[in-house]
Design a protein around this motif. Structure first.
Motif, mmCIF file in Angstrom:
data_model
loop_
_atom_site.group_PDB
_atom_site.id
_atom_site.type_symbol
_atom_site.label_atom_id
_atom_site.label_comp_id
_atom_site.label_asym_id
_atom_site.label_seq_id
_atom_site.Cartn_x
_atom_site.Cartn_y
_atom_site.Cartn_z
ATOM 1 N N LEU A 47 0.758 -1.316 0.008
ATOM 2 C CA LEU A 47 -0.037 -0.123 -0.098
ATOM 3 C C LEU A 47 0.774 1.142 0.020
ATOM 4 N N VAL A 48 2.108 1.373 0.739
ATOM 5 C CA VAL A 48 2.615 2.526 0.877
ATOM 6 C C VAL A 48 3.575 2.723 -0.376
ATOM 7 N N VAL A 49 3.987 1.699 -1.179
ATOM 8 C CA VAL A 49 4.543 1.879 -2.465
ATOM 9 C C VAL A 49 3.309 2.395 -3.372
ATOM 10 N N MET A 50 2.184 1.772 -3.347
ATOM 11 C CA MET A 50 1.388 2.312 -4.364
ATOM 12 C C MET A 50 0.773 3.752 -4.252
ATOM 13 N N VAL A 51 0.593 4.103 -2.984
ATOM 14 C CA VAL A 51 0.193 5.586 -2.597
ATOM 15 C C VAL A 51 1.327 6.572 -2.885
ATOM 16 N N LEU A 52 2.615 6.060 -2.880
ATOM 17 C CA LEU A 52 3.595 7.103 -2.901
ATOM 18 C C LEU A 52 4.008 7.189 -4.493
ATOM 19 N N VAL A 53 3.775 5.960 -5.303
ATOM 20 C CA VAL A 53 4.028 6.266 -6.812
ATOM 21 C C VAL A 53 2.768 6.890 -7.255
ATOM 22 N N TYR A 54 1.579 6.934 -6.620
ATOM 23 C CA TYR A 54 0.821 7.998 -7.552
ATOM 24 C C TYR A 54 0.860 9.264 -6.928
ATOM 25 N N SER A 55 1.318 9.453 -5.760
ATOM 26 C CA SER A 55 1.554 10.942 -4.928
ATOM 27 C C SER A 55 2.911 11.701 -5.634
ATOM 28 N N LEU A 56 3.826 10.959 -5.995
ATOM 29 C CA LEU A 56 5.301 11.489 -6.255
ATOM 30 C C LEU A 56 5.853 11.084 -7.619
ATOM 31 N N GLY A 57 4.977 10.252 -8.315
ATOM 32 C CA GLY A 57 5.462 9.821 -9.502
ATOM 33 C C GLY A 57 5.613 10.826 -10.658
ATOM 34 N N HIS A 58 4.755 11.725 -10.812
ATOM 35 C CA HIS A 58 4.807 12.813 -11.592
ATOM 36 C C HIS A 58 5.709 13.863 -11.209
ATOM 37 N N ILE A 59 6.523 13.837 -10.199
ATOM 38 C CA ILE A 59 7.574 14.761 -9.786
ATOM 39 C C ILE A 59 8.916 13.935 -10.114
ATOM 40 N N SER A 60 9.076 13.152 -9.480
ATOM 41 C CA SER A 60 10.299 12.271 -9.566
ATOM 42 C C SER A 60 10.605 11.094 -10.200
ATOM 43 N N GLY A 61 9.503 10.432 -10.696
ATOM 44 C CA GLY A 61 9.411 9.086 -11.420
ATOM 45 C C GLY A 61 8.975 7.969 -10.037
ATOM 46 N N ALA A 62 9.298 8.461 -8.776
ATOM 47 C CA ALA A 62 8.783 7.358 -7.837
ATOM 48 C C ALA A 62 9.978 6.267 -7.622
ATOM 49 N N HIS A 63 11.080 6.561 -7.850
ATOM 50 C CA HIS A 63 11.978 5.356 -7.707
ATOM 51 C C HIS A 63 11.973 4.746 -6.302
ATOM 52 N N PHE A 64 12.469 5.630 -5.578
ATOM 53 C CA PHE A 64 12.665 5.442 -4.103
ATOM 54 C C PHE A 64 13.564 4.099 -3.795
ATOM 55 N N ASN A 65 14.371 3.847 -4.761
ATOM 56 C CA ASN A 65 15.152 2.488 -4.879
ATOM 57 C C ASN A 65 16.393 2.685 -5.831
ATOM 58 N N PRO A 66 17.791 2.783 -5.261
ATOM 59 C CA PRO A 66 18.622 2.867 -6.074
ATOM 60 C C PRO A 66 18.862 1.900 -7.265
ATOM 61 N N ALA A 67 18.327 0.705 -6.967
ATOM 62 C CA ALA A 67 18.339 -0.562 -8.189
ATOM 63 C C ALA A 67 17.405 -0.067 -9.194
ATOM 64 N N VAL A 68 16.395 0.580 -8.957
ATOM 65 C CA VAL A 68 15.619 0.996 -10.156
ATOM 66 C C VAL A 68 16.120 2.078 -10.775
ATOM 67 N N THR A 69 16.746 2.944 -10.162
ATOM 68 C CA THR A 69 17.263 4.217 -10.743
ATOM 69 C C THR A 69 18.413 3.599 -11.744
ATOM 70 N N ILE A 70 19.278 2.974 -11.019
ATOM 71 C CA ILE A 70 20.317 2.437 -12.016
ATOM 72 C C ILE A 70 19.848 1.306 -13.335
ATOM 73 N N ALA A 71 18.597 0.546 -13.018
ATOM 74 C CA ALA A 71 18.314 -0.083 -14.092
ATOM 75 C C ALA A 71 17.686 0.839 -15.288
ATOM 76 N N HIS A 72 17.149 1.793 -14.767
ATOM 77 C CA HIS A 72 16.516 2.636 -15.870
ATOM 78 C C HIS A 72 17.627 3.203 -16.529
ATOM 79 N N ALA A 73 18.415 3.760 -15.797
ATOM 80 C CA ALA A 73 19.859 4.491 -16.528
ATOM 81 C C ALA A 73 20.450 3.449 -17.670
ATOM 82 N N SER A 74 20.583 2.024 -17.272
ATOM 83 C CA SER A 74 21.135 1.197 -18.001
ATOM 84 C C SER A 74 20.777 1.080 -19.415
#
Length: 260
Positions: A71-98
């Motif tokens: 639930l907390v991941v879902m809520v934060l994705v909808y709340s902040l996804g349009h600002i930062s992409g809602a990564h909240f996770n270095p592995a996700v950030t690195i994967a997108h950059a790759s």
């Protein structure tokens, strides 16, 4: 919104009908604050329910903990996804950059913000639950290191594969991205929680480890999550059968509603 040299274009949506691009810019500082705040609340809620469960004869139970994480991941994705992409996770950030869906020059600052948010949340929990109630909410493998390594790789691969499918493919229903990602986290916690803590996230592991000085098996959560996330996004990229443009997680139409 006009272009500015000190601002980075972080959100756009491609219109398949006329091939036009709608660009929305957000200053890097705003994105970093969003990542820090989002990671703080994710860790505060997720690790907080772990502490409450340990302090109260496991009244929350594993399914309850899994639901809170999802639930907390879902809520934060909808709340902040349009600002930062809602990564909240270095592995996700690195994967997108790759695969060039995220600028490499922003990766270090994103990771710093995520680790900062996780550490502050872990510190807040330690201050709130002191003495006999001071439980360690981090991730320590109860299985062998090899088992933990494989399990964390698989669940992070699964998470990133889903993220790539629902939040970066313009054929998916973008409005359901948060629900799908949150549900995947919930399922992974149910399956892997008792064995590895179901981290899927180096920042989720590192924050509590720093606050409690508990680093047992921490290398597992760095190696397996980063490799798993990169493998997940590359695998989805390989099975994608269309040549249509893709949108980043920060380009999802569901994250752009209400923006200008």
């Amino acid at each position: 919104m006009s272009d500015n040299s000190n601002r980075d274009v972080v959100m756009s949506v491609t219109n398949d009908e006329d091939d036009s691009d709608i660009k929305v810019t957000v200053p890097l500082l705003q994105k970093l604050v969003a990542e820090a705040v989002g990671t703080f609340f994710m860790i505060f809620a997720g690790c907080g329910v772990v502490v409450v469960n340990l302090n109260n004869d496991k009244v929350v139970t594993l399914p309850g903990i899994a639901i809170v994480w999802g639930l907390v991941v879902m809520v934060l994705v909808y709340s902040l996804g349009h600002i930062s992409g809602a990564h909240f996770n270095p592995a996700v950030t690195i994967a997108h950059a790759s695969i060039n869906r995220f600028p490499w020059n922003q990766v270090p600052t994103y990771i710093f913000s995520q680790v900062l948010g996780s550490t502050l949340a872990s510190g807040a929990l330690r201050l709130l639950f002191t003495g006999n109630d001071n439980q360690f909410p981090g991730t320590v493998p109860s299985a062998t290191h090899i088992q933990a390594l494989v399990i964390e790789f698989i669940i992070t691969f699964y998470l990133m594969f889903v993220i790539s499918g629902v939040a970066t493919d313009n054929r998916a229903i973008g409005e359901l991205a948060g629900l799908a990602v949150g549900s995947t986290v919930l399922l992974n916690v149910l399956v892997a929680g008792p064995l590895t803590g179901a981290s899927m996230n180096p920042a989720r592991t590192l924050g509590p480890a720093i606050v409690h000085s508990e680093y047992k098996g921490i290398w597992i959560y760095f190696v397996s999550t980063i490799v798993g996330a990169v493998a997940g996004t590359w695998t989805y990229n390989l099975v994608r059968y269309t040549k249509k443009p893709v949108r980043e997680i920060t380009k999802s139409a569901s994250f752009l509603k209400g923006t200008t």
